[in-house]
Scaffold this motif. Structure first.
Motif, PDB file in Angstrom:
ATOM      1  N   SER A 112     -11.793  -4.328  -4.003  1.00 20.58           N
ATOM      2  CA  SER A 112     -10.860  -3.362  -5.015  1.00 20.58           C
ATOM      3  C   SER A 112      -9.568  -3.452  -4.948  1.00 20.58           C
ATOM      4  N   ARG A 113      -8.903  -4.119  -3.918  1.00 21.59           N
ATOM      5  CA  ARG A 113      -7.435  -4.249  -3.714  1.00 21.59           C
ATOM      6  C   ARG A 113      -7.284  -5.591  -2.940  1.00 21.59           C
ATOM      7  N   PHE A 144       0.690  -1.254  -0.027  1.00 21.67           N
ATOM      8  CA  PHE A 144       0.153   0.014   0.123  1.00 21.67           C
ATOM      9  C   PHE A 144       0.854   1.155  -0.062  1.00 21.67           C
ATOM     10  N   ASP A 145       0.333   2.362  -0.700  1.00 21.11           N
ATOM     11  CA  ASP A 145       1.266   3.394  -0.799  1.00 21.11           C
ATOM     12  C   ASP A 145       1.114   4.351   0.606  1.00 21.11           C
ATOM     13  N   LEU A 164      -5.134   1.928   2.293  1.00 19.48           N
ATOM     14  CA  LEU A 164      -5.503   0.884   3.122  1.00 19.48           C
ATOM     15  C   LEU A 164      -6.998   0.999   3.722  1.00 19.48           C
ATOM     16  N   GLU A 165      -7.486   2.218   3.777  1.00 21.08           N
ATOM     17  CA  GLU A 165      -8.991   2.365   3.847  1.00 21.08           C
ATOM     18  C   GLU A 165     -10.153   1.947   2.708  1.00 21.08           C
ATOM     19  N   GLN A 166      -9.286   2.250   1.561  1.00 16.23           N
ATOM     20  CA  GLN A 166      -9.924   1.719   0.150  1.00 16.23           C
ATOM     21  C   GLN A 166     -10.275   0.196   0.227  1.00 16.23           C
TER      22      GLN A 166
END
Length: 373
Positions: free
Chosen positions: A33-34, A18-19, A24-26
């Motif tokens: 989605s991830r 994660f960037d 992380l919230e996404q």
């Protein structure tokens, strides 16, 4: 440079990057989605689950580390401690061993239903009964369940129907379309098809049950590895053409064995003498699969002699690979049953199970002829 692979790459990673906190919230806010951690999901295992889900016409699926894990996930999704499960008596020995040895320790009780009584469940149903576990085509006696009728009988009593579709594959039968609630496969067998993968998959007709399966897969760590998933997807691409060849070869082999003087009985739904031949013809769209069993003399040395002479059917206790093999239910898959249970099912010393591959059928017949001589 833009890379557009035709084949999904192998995401051989246990964790994804994660960037920042927004990504992380996404992940948590937009499910699917991830990716975070391969136990929770991986592009390869998701691809396998999605493709089998599409073939079976389900609302969602998970890929598991084995067929046994798939059976466990299916039952765990519908049951809790104190519940009661019905199971067809004529079923894979590993399934009954799981129910008897492990799920009983978790407080789940099982009652076995003889094949002849599957469509009259009233005498077996208890207030805590949640489901019936059955097979489309049973292992190892090749009995065919009328899934539409069985689903109707289950639903009258408020039960879910869980179907092990391993022997048939979705090419031959789609249990969810006939009313089943969950369908599962040992992907190790026909779906992968090359005897080089150990995997399972569970497909649910209902989205809520599919979500529960996903939760069980994550919490119990049942998720299939990326490499195994990739191999299974590769095998799945030839499933339709392989099933056609398996079915053709098995019918020819069954007809040959049925006419052989040393063979006492042949169990194969494609034979017109099979008790459920008409049902198998209708439910299987004209294909009957690559599995059959047959009876030699009830003498271990007769069976041993056949096994030793055969060159194209090695004794390998699994099934559904492109290469033919044979198995011995009394000593392998149904070894854990009592002597009385084995006798009641007709699993005797002389019963041999064949997994008919896709080799030239003339070579298989020649090998059987010399092995039986």
């Amino acid at each position: 440079m833009t890379i557009k692979p035709k084949i999904t790459p192998i995401y051989q990673t246990s964790v994804f990057k994660f960037d920042d906190l927004n990504e992380l919230e996404q992940y948590f806010g937009e499910p699917g989605s991830r990716y975070l951690y391969s136990r929770n999901g991986n592009p390869n295992s998701d691809e396998l689950a999605d493709k089998v889900n599409e073939l079976e016409g389900g609302a969602g699926a998970i890929a598991t580390g084995s067929g046994m894990a798939a059976i466990f996930a299916a039952i765990a999704a519908l049951c809790q401690a104190g519940d009661h499960v019905l199971c067809a008596a004529d079923i894979y020995g590993g399934s009954s061993a799981l129910l008897n040895a492990e799920l009983s320790r978790m407080g789940i009780v099982v009652t076995y239903v003889p094949f002849e009584q599957l469509y009259d469940l009233a005498q077996f149903v208890q207030p805590t009964t949640r489901l019936l576990l059955a097979e489309t085509i049973s292992n190892p006696l090749l009995r065919v369940a009328d899934l539409r009728r069985l689903a109707a009988e289950c639903h009258v009593h408020g039960l879910k129907l869980v179907v092990d579709n391993t022997f048939a594959s979705p090419v031959i039968t789609r249990p969810l379309a006939l009313g089943a609630d969950i369908v599962l496969h040992s992907v190790t067998k026909y779906i992968s098809g090359h005897s080089d993968v150990t995997a399972g998959v569970v497909v649910a007709a209902d989205a809520e049950v599919a979500a529960r399966l996903k939760q069980i897969g994550v919490f119990y760590g049942l998720t299939l590895s990326p490499m195994e998933s990739w191999l299974a997807v590769r095998g799945l691409k030839t499933l339709r053409i392989r099933m056609r060849e398996h079915s053709y070869n098995a019918l020819v082999v069954a007809q040959f064995l049925a006419a052989h003087p040393r063979v006492r009985q042949v169990n194969y739904p494609g034979l017109e003498t099979h008790p459920q031949h008409a049902l198998a013809l209708e439910q299987g769209a004209g294909q009957f699969g690559g599995m059959l069993s047959f009876l030699l003399e009830d003498d271990a040395e007769v069976v041993n002699g056949f096994m030793r002479r055969s060159q194209r059917f090695p004794f390998a206790p699994s099934l559904a690979g492109v290469d033919s093999s044979l198995s011995y239910p009394l000593g392998t898959s149904h070894r854990s049953l009592t002597v009385e249970q084995q006798a009641a099912l007709g699993i005797t010393v002389g019963l041999v199970r064949l997994s008919v591959g896709i080799e030239p059928v003339e070579e298989l017949l020649a090998d059987l002829a010399q092995a039986l001589s």
